[in-house]
Design a protein around this motif. Sequence first.
Motif, PDB file in Angstrom:
ATOM      1  N   GLN A 280      14.375  10.106 -25.991  1.00  0.00           N
ATOM      2  CA  GLN A 280      15.157   8.993 -25.438  1.00  0.00           C
ATOM      3  C   GLN A 280      14.761   8.623 -24.021  1.00  0.00           C
ATOM      4  N   ALA A 281      14.195   9.563 -23.306  1.00  0.00           N
ATOM      5  CA  ALA A 281      13.974   9.360 -21.871  1.00  0.00           C
ATOM      6  C   ALA A 281      13.121   8.126 -21.624  1.00  0.00           C
ATOM      7  N   THR A 282      13.472   7.394 -20.592  1.00  0.00           N
ATOM      8  CA  THR A 282      12.708   6.197 -20.249  1.00  0.00           C
ATOM      9  C   THR A 282      12.640   6.065 -18.729  1.00  0.00           C
ATOM     10  N   VAL A 283      12.073   4.977 -18.262  1.00  0.00           N
ATOM     11  CA  VAL A 283      11.930   4.708 -16.832  1.00  0.00           C
ATOM     12  C   VAL A 283      13.164   3.955 -16.356  1.00  0.00           C
ATOM     13  N   PRO A 284      13.800   4.279 -15.250  1.00  0.00           N
ATOM     14  CA  PRO A 284      13.513   5.376 -14.317  1.00  0.00           C
ATOM     15  C   PRO A 284      14.520   6.527 -14.419  1.00  0.00           C
ATOM     16  N   ASP A 285      14.631   7.161 -15.610  1.00  0.00           N
ATOM     17  CA  ASP A 285      15.552   8.285 -15.767  1.00  0.00           C
ATOM     18  C   ASP A 285      15.136   9.477 -14.915  1.00  0.00           C
ATOM     19  N   THR A 286      16.114  10.351 -14.678  1.00  0.00           N
ATOM     20  CA  THR A 286      15.821  11.638 -14.053  1.00  0.00           C
ATOM     21  C   THR A 286      15.755  12.687 -15.153  1.00  0.00           C
ATOM     22  N   ILE A 287      14.688  13.463 -15.171  1.00  0.00           N
ATOM     23  CA  ILE A 287      14.548  14.574 -16.116  1.00  0.00           C
ATOM     24  C   ILE A 287      14.723  15.836 -15.279  1.00  0.00           C
ATOM     25  N   ALA A 288      15.714  16.651 -15.617  1.00  0.00           N
ATOM     26  CA  ALA A 288      16.061  17.730 -14.694  1.00  0.00           C
ATOM     27  C   ALA A 288      16.575  18.960 -15.406  1.00  0.00           C
ATOM     28  N   ALA A 289      16.523  20.083 -14.707  1.00  0.00           N
ATOM     29  CA  ALA A 289      17.130  21.320 -15.186  1.00  0.00           C
ATOM     30  C   ALA A 289      18.626  21.072 -15.389  1.00  0.00           C
ATOM     31  N   PRO A 290      19.246  21.803 -16.348  1.00  0.00           N
ATOM     32  CA  PRO A 290      20.651  21.530 -16.681  1.00  0.00           C
ATOM     33  C   PRO A 290      21.596  21.622 -15.481  1.00  0.00           C
ATOM     34  N   GLU A 291      21.278  22.448 -14.492  1.00  0.00           N
ATOM     35  CA  GLU A 291      22.210  22.600 -13.369  1.00  0.00           C
ATOM     36  C   GLU A 291      22.158  21.418 -12.399  1.00  0.00           C
ATOM     37  N   VAL A 292      21.211  20.512 -12.581  1.00  0.00           N
ATOM     38  CA  VAL A 292      21.182  19.316 -11.727  1.00  0.00           C
ATOM     39  C   VAL A 292      22.227  18.334 -12.281  1.00  0.00           C
ATOM     40  N   ALA A 293      23.234  18.041 -11.443  1.00  0.00           N
ATOM     41  CA  ALA A 293      24.394  17.308 -11.960  1.00  0.00           C
ATOM     42  C   ALA A 293      24.203  15.798 -11.940  1.00  0.00           C
ATOM     43  N   ALA A 294      23.463  15.291 -10.956  1.00  0.00           N
ATOM     44  CA  ALA A 294      23.377  13.838 -10.795  1.00  0.00           C
ATOM     45  C   ALA A 294      21.924  13.387 -10.837  1.00  0.00           C
ATOM     46  N   ALA A 295      21.720  12.142 -11.249  1.00  0.00           N
ATOM     47  CA  ALA A 295      20.373  11.563 -11.240  1.00  0.00           C
ATOM     48  C   ALA A 295      19.862  11.498  -9.801  1.00  0.00           C
ATOM     49  N   LEU A 296      18.576  11.600  -9.631  1.00  0.00           N
ATOM     50  CA  LEU A 296      17.986  11.419  -8.305  1.00  0.00           C
ATOM     51  C   LEU A 296      18.232   9.983  -7.872  1.00  0.00           C
ATOM     52  N   PRO A 297      18.271   9.739  -6.553  1.00  0.00           N
ATOM     53  CA  PRO A 297      18.511   8.371  -6.103  1.00  0.00           C
ATOM     54  C   PRO A 297      17.462   7.427  -6.686  1.00  0.00           C
ATOM     55  N   ALA A 298      17.916   6.323  -7.238  1.00  0.00           N
ATOM     56  CA  ALA A 298      16.979   5.378  -7.844  1.00  0.00           C
ATOM     57  C   ALA A 298      16.293   4.568  -6.762  1.00  0.00           C
ATOM     58  N   ILE A 299      15.086   4.136  -7.067  1.00  0.00           N
ATOM     59  CA  ILE A 299      14.365   3.262  -6.160  1.00  0.00           C
ATOM     60  C   ILE A 299      15.023   1.890  -6.221  1.00  0.00           C
ATOM     61  N   PRO A 300      15.345   1.299  -5.080  1.00  0.00           N
ATOM     62  CA  PRO A 300      15.919  -0.048  -5.141  1.00  0.00           C
ATOM     63  C   PRO A 300      14.943  -1.002  -5.822  1.00  0.00           C
ATOM     64  N   VAL A 301      15.451  -1.737  -6.766  1.00  0.00           N
ATOM     65  CA  VAL A 301      14.572  -2.590  -7.570  1.00  0.00           C
ATOM     66  C   VAL A 301      14.871  -4.057  -7.292  1.00  0.00           C
ATOM     67  N   ASP A 302      13.844  -4.780  -6.893  1.00  0.00           N
ATOM     68  CA  ASP A 302      13.980  -6.227  -6.725  1.00  0.00           C
ATOM     69  C   ASP A 302      14.054  -6.871  -8.101  1.00  0.00           C
ATOM     70  N   PRO A 303      14.602  -8.061  -8.195  1.00  0.00           N
ATOM     71  CA  PRO A 303      14.458  -8.784  -9.455  1.00  0.00           C
ATOM     72  C   PRO A 303      12.969  -9.026  -9.700  1.00  0.00           C
ATOM     73  N   PRO A 304      12.553  -9.099 -10.975  1.00  0.00           N
ATOM     74  CA  PRO A 304      11.139  -9.287 -11.258  1.00  0.00           C
ATOM     75  C   PRO A 304      10.577 -10.489 -10.491  1.00  0.00           C
ATOM     76  N   THR A 305       9.448 -10.282  -9.867  1.00  0.00           N
ATOM     77  CA  THR A 305       8.814 -11.359  -9.135  1.00  0.00           C
ATOM     78  C   THR A 305       7.362 -11.440  -9.559  1.00  0.00           C
ATOM     79  N   LEU A 306       6.811 -12.612  -9.499  1.00  0.00           N
ATOM     80  CA  LEU A 306       5.390 -12.759  -9.787  1.00  0.00           C
ATOM     81  C   LEU A 306       4.647 -12.873  -8.474  1.00  0.00           C
ATOM     82  N   ALA A 307       3.522 -12.194  -8.416  1.00  0.00           N
ATOM     83  CA  ALA A 307       2.720 -12.278  -7.202  1.00  0.00           C
ATOM     84  C   ALA A 307       2.143 -13.678  -7.080  1.00  0.00           C
ATOM     85  N   MET A 308       1.915 -14.097  -5.858  1.00  0.00           N
ATOM     86  CA  MET A 308       1.228 -15.373  -5.662  1.00  0.00           C
ATOM     87  C   MET A 308      -0.192 -15.231  -6.182  1.00  0.00           C
ATOM     88  N   THR A 309      -0.709 -16.272  -6.751  1.00  0.00           N
ATOM     89  CA  THR A 309      -2.111 -16.185  -7.196  1.00  0.00           C
ATOM     90  C   THR A 309      -2.923 -17.285  -6.533  1.00  0.00           C
TER      91      THR A 309
END
Length: 309
Positions: A280-309
């Motif tokens: 089931q795991a996907t991006v950006p899940d945290t995969i951790a030992a059972p004693e880790v209670a919370a997900a690692l801080p997520a990277i702030p994600v901008d709305p999808p943007t297209l680079a200038m070309t």
Amino acid sequence: MDLRNVAIIAHVDHGKTTLVDNLLRQAGAFRANQQVAERALDRNDLERERGITILAKCTAVSWRGARINIVDTPGHADFGGEVERILSMVDGAIVLVDAAEGVLPQTKFVVGKALARGLRPIVVINKVDRGDARPHEVHEEVFDLFAALGADEAQLDFPTLFASGRQGWADDSLEGPRRDLSALFELILRHVPPPGLDPEAPFALTATILEYDPYLGRILTGRVEQGRARVNMPVRVLRADGAVVETGRLTKLLAYRGLERVPVEEAEAGDIIAIAGLAQATVPDTIAAPEVAAALPAIPVDPPTLAMT
Ligand code: GDP
């Protein structure tokens, strides 16, 4: 383990693949049992067809006992924060710029994100063997770009190498000796800090890249943010909101060696590894030992943007 994680950033055709091929050829440990493919980073057929590098990939080279994980960064578009996530795995960046073409939009786009993350790039002015090369001007263009993108003083004080990735050399001056890429290897070791993460904490990794492999199924690549991954250890997969979406075991751990992924028994905080066997795991899940209670801080994600070309 002496380890460095570095992103490579370039506009398409500025010579990223060729340079990485030659870094692999000149690197020590992984060469013996490995044929360097003609085009190292471009392994994906679709990419080959289009002649561009789409997916982020990881290559590991070994230099004087240190391992350098080089993460290729997609340049042309950023779908939902992919570039940020990839840059979150590294502590440095190589900005590769064609000595004739100069700074182009894809360089700007990703460099802006690297500077915003506080990375201090190494600049490689590449293809200085070209007859129409204008290395000094391009060096200034890069400085102006960094300044325009809000680089701080340390980032503006970037080290520069002049290179021909194709001829396999990089030097800190245009005078040579034009022998090999050791100046680049050494600069990476000197300028890019080691990850400095805690290997004694319980294991946790942020899944950063998802791929499907015909034999192994889902493969998630990420950096071990803390602790140690060990084969067969029990883990939980946590969403950003803390929901546990899967419990399982790390049945297959893979490390990057050259262009290959090879099974390993263990990987330590800071290393970039791939995990197979989770359903089931996907991006950006945290995969951790059972004693880790919370997900690692997520990277702030901008709305999808297209680079200038
Ligand atoms: P990428 O798209 O950044 O991965 O670029 P490639 O490595 O595929 O190189 C693009 C083109 O530039 C190819 O035709 C290479 O042969 C050429 N090239 C790469 N490095 C050099 C170099 O150092 N000097 C010159 N003159 N050409 C180069």
